[in-house]
Scaffold this motif. Sequence first.
Motif, PDB file in Angstrom:
ATOM      1  N   ALA A 295       0.850  -1.192   0.000  1.00  0.00           N
ATOM      2  CA  ALA A 295       0.000   0.000   0.000  1.00  0.00           C
ATOM      3  C   ALA A 295       0.885   1.242   0.000  1.00  0.00           C
ATOM      4  O   ALA A 295       1.929   1.270   0.660  1.00  0.00           O
ATOM      5  CB  ALA A 295      -0.900   0.012   1.233  1.00  0.00           C
ATOM      6  N   PRO A 296       0.520   2.275  -0.735  1.00  0.00           N
ATOM      7  CA  PRO A 296       1.343   3.484  -0.757  1.00  0.00           C
ATOM      8  C   PRO A 296       1.297   4.222   0.571  1.00  0.00           C
ATOM      9  O   PRO A 296       0.280   4.215   1.265  1.00  0.00           O
ATOM     10  CB  PRO A 296       0.707   4.320  -1.871  1.00  0.00           C
ATOM     11  N   SER A 297       2.408   4.836   0.933  1.00  0.00           N
ATOM     12  CA  SER A 297       2.477   5.682   2.118  1.00  0.00           C
ATOM     13  C   SER A 297       2.387   7.140   1.675  1.00  0.00           C
ATOM     14  O   SER A 297       2.472   7.455   0.484  1.00  0.00           O
ATOM     15  CB  SER A 297       3.799   5.456   2.861  1.00  0.00           C
ATOM     16  N   LEU A 298       2.241   8.037   2.650  1.00  0.00           N
ATOM     17  CA  LEU A 298       2.237   9.461   2.316  1.00  0.00           C
ATOM     18  C   LEU A 298       3.567   9.891   1.717  1.00  0.00           C
ATOM     19  O   LEU A 298       3.625  10.801   0.888  1.00  0.00           O
ATOM     20  CB  LEU A 298       1.918  10.287   3.562  1.00  0.00           C
ATOM     21  N   GLU A 299       4.645   9.222   2.121  1.00  0.00           N
ATOM     22  CA  GLU A 299       5.940   9.545   1.542  1.00  0.00           C
ATOM     23  C   GLU A 299       5.965   9.200   0.056  1.00  0.00           C
ATOM     24  O   GLU A 299       6.511   9.953  -0.754  1.00  0.00           O
ATOM     25  CB  GLU A 299       7.059   8.811   2.277  1.00  0.00           C
TER      26      GLU A 299
END
Length: 317
Positions: A295-299
């Motif tokens: 899952a993508p992170s905010l970074e």
Amino acid sequence: MNQTATSVVVENLTKRFGDFVAVDDVTFEARQGEIFGFLGPNGSGKSTTIRILCGLLRPSSGHATVAGIDVARNPEAVRQHIGYMSQKFSLYNDLRVAENLQFFAGMYSVPKNEIPARIAWALHMAGLDGRAQNPTSALAVGWKQRLALGCAVLHRPPIVFLDEPTSGVDPVSRRQFWDLIHNMVGEGVTVFVTTHYMDEAEYCNRLVLLDRGRIVAIGTPTELKSRYMKGQLLLIECEPLGPTLELLQTAPGVLDAAVFGSGIHAVVADAASMAPKLRELLSRKFRPGRIEQIAPSLEDVFVSLTAARATGKEVAA
């Protein structure tokens, strides 16, 4: 508590220092009782924006109101309605814990008959019961952080600005500090917080992502990750890291690739079909380890947005 009331309204806010534009045409609104985060690297305009909203800097142009007060026309009135905690904590190390609280109670014009109760409340809120007479200089950084927060909210302000409050603080103290923030928000306080820690940004109700003085995205953490990622994400572990990254950046089907820790995050259109293809490609020169969808992170979102801005290919909201 009125969850839809606006605590802060910012319209086309700009701040210049000579030829340098620190804040560039920024517009947003913050609601009562939410954690509103400013996320971005050093020099992105986070602290400058906060200082304008606190009445500490005058904007070059644009308009901002805090608690209904114009920050440019009446900065003194703004400061009576807010709490402000800077990166340096603004404490006096030669004073005892209680003396720091006493000093800030005077600074914030807390009525004299209310000061003892407010100090007792701040000590308890910050977990400093029994430490009132301790020298401030002897406190660990995490305790100083909590004391600084206690000093900033002695007058029970409806809006609190925290500028990089956890910089240099250990992870356990950071987590405990965020618990205090959530407790304040639960009582209806609006909390503005600047941070460059991407994991901390997940705690915010809404976020502004800043890059070189401009807003590149705004929304909840979930909205940002779903709206601005231009594909699916693969975690790739393969040594050596540098040559692996160079190969992936030119590989067919890879939209973007960047180093994250000891691995590489590669953006692809379809992770399930690309994982075996990339393993085969990398196996020709290297010995790849894990290759799996994550899952993508905010970074990841921030890297994607700033990279797109640098190449003039901003992602549409």
